[in-house]
Design a protein around this motif. Structure first.
Motif, PDB file in Angstrom:
ATOM      1  N   THR A  79       0.852  -1.182   0.000  1.00 34.31           N
ATOM      2  CA  THR A  79       0.000   0.000   0.000  1.00 34.31           C
ATOM      3  C   THR A  79       0.892   1.237   0.000  1.00 34.31           C
ATOM      4  O   THR A  79       1.847   1.330   0.768  1.00 34.31           O
ATOM      5  CB  THR A  79      -0.888   0.006   1.261  1.00 34.31           C
ATOM      6  OG1 THR A  79      -1.668  -1.179   1.263  1.00 34.31           O
ATOM      7  CG2 THR A  79      -1.802   1.216   1.265  1.00 34.31           C
ATOM      8  N   GLN A  81       1.236   5.161   0.537  1.00 36.33           N
ATOM      9  CA  GLN A  81       0.693   6.425   1.031  1.00 36.33           C
ATOM     10  C   GLN A  81       1.164   7.554   0.127  1.00 36.33           C
ATOM     11  O   GLN A  81       2.309   7.564  -0.337  1.00 36.33           O
ATOM     12  CB  GLN A  81       1.157   6.674   2.463  1.00 36.33           C
ATOM     13  CG  GLN A  81       0.650   5.650   3.469  1.00 36.33           C
ATOM     14  CD  GLN A  81       1.281   5.870   4.835  1.00 36.33           C
ATOM     15  OE1 GLN A  81       2.484   5.695   5.007  1.00 36.33           O
ATOM     16  NE2 GLN A  81       0.470   6.253   5.795  1.00 36.33           N
ATOM     17  N   THR A  82       0.295   8.513  -0.106  1.00 35.29           N
ATOM     18  CA  THR A  82       0.634   9.619  -1.005  1.00 35.29           C
ATOM     19  C   THR A  82       1.912  10.318  -0.567  1.00 35.29           C
ATOM     20  O   THR A  82       2.772  10.648  -1.396  1.00 35.29           O
ATOM     21  CB  THR A  82      -0.540  10.612  -1.068  1.00 35.29           C
ATOM     22  OG1 THR A  82      -1.723   9.899  -1.424  1.00 35.29           O
ATOM     23  CG2 THR A  82      -0.286  11.696  -2.109  1.00 35.29           C
ATOM     24  N   LYS A  84       4.445   9.139   0.780  1.00 40.46           N
ATOM     25  CA  LYS A  84       5.648   8.317   0.621  1.00 40.46           C
ATOM     26  C   LYS A  84       6.080   8.171  -0.839  1.00 40.46           C
ATOM     27  O   LYS A  84       7.110   7.553  -1.117  1.00 40.46           O
ATOM     28  CB  LYS A  84       5.402   6.925   1.226  1.00 40.46           C
ATOM     29  CG  LYS A  84       5.129   6.896   2.733  1.00 40.46           C
ATOM     30  CD  LYS A  84       6.364   7.257   3.520  1.00 40.46           C
ATOM     31  CE  LYS A  84       6.135   7.186   5.021  1.00 40.46           C
ATOM     32  NZ  LYS A  84       6.014   5.815   5.533  1.00 40.46           N
TER      33      LYS A  84
END
Length: 222
Positions: A79, A81-82, A84
């Motif tokens: 997944t 995260q924006t 990251k």
């Protein structure tokens, strides 16, 4: 066991599966998922001829990339995260977890060349799984036209943890059908030729349903 021994066994299983359904084993790319092993084990995987390595955390990806570099093709399979995105752009050759417009915007903002992305689809409908619903995929693909650095290489799914082969097969089959629907749009930024599906416990069923990338961790590298 050595990675080479494990790989020989996996290749035999792939060839057996492909022979039953009339597929060419060369159509299947193995991604060695190295998230639970150290750099030496990842290097051992590369020494066997595997060229695709997968990591699900940006820290792990950066650590192994620092040690190995572009000798491998790097897949970010977790997944994302924006916030990251900035940590993996320029390192990841493939991103397997594109599932929302905000993420597409951030990838395009940070990238300076096309990034091969897999749209993550929750084909099982499990609330615990990430990814978009199957009926959201085609509208989402059409919205990606405005992002010049996104190339929709294919679709990705994670099947349920179950021994019910019928449930597994349906999850993989739904992804294949969606991939066919995306290809039928004939969008230059969404060739969608690849299907990333199947892991150590279910990759043979995934291959039978059309997988082109299988993500193998425990059965290959431990």
């Amino acid at each position: 066991m050595s990675v080479a021994d494990n790989l020989n066994e996996i290749h035999a299983r792939i060839e057996n599966t492909c022979s039953k359904i009339g597929r060419n084993p060369n159509e299947i790319q193995i991604i060695a998922v190295t998230k639970y092993v150290d750099i030496n084990r990842a290097k051992e995987a590369l020494s066997t001829g595997i060229s695709h390595l997968g990591e699900n955390r940006n820290e792990g990806l950066n650590e192994k990339y620092t040690a190995i570099g572009s000798e491998a093709k790097w897949h970010f399979i977790g997944t994302l995260q924006t916030r990251k995105v900035k940590d993996i752009i320029g390192i990841a050759d493939y991103i397997h977890s594109l599932d929302r417009l905000s993420l597409a915007k951030e990838i395009s903002k940070r990238a300076d060349n096309k990034i091969d992305c897999f749209i993550q689809v929750n084909t099982s409908g499990e609330e615990s799984k990430h990814g978009m619903a199957p009926d959201e995929v085609l509208p989402f693909v059409k919205e990606l036209e405005t992002f010049p650095y996104i190339n929709v290489a294919g679709l990705m799914t994670m099947a349920p943890h179950t021994d019910d082969t019928g449930v597994l097969r349906q999850s993989f089959r739904r992804l294949r059908e969606l991939g066919e629907e995306v290809r039928a749009l004939h969008l230059p930024y969404a060739p969608c030729k690849e299907l990333s599906m199947g892991m150590s416990n279910d990759f043979e069923i995934a291959i039978e349903e059309g997988a082109t990338f299988i993500r193998i961790g425990s059965a290959l590298v431990g």
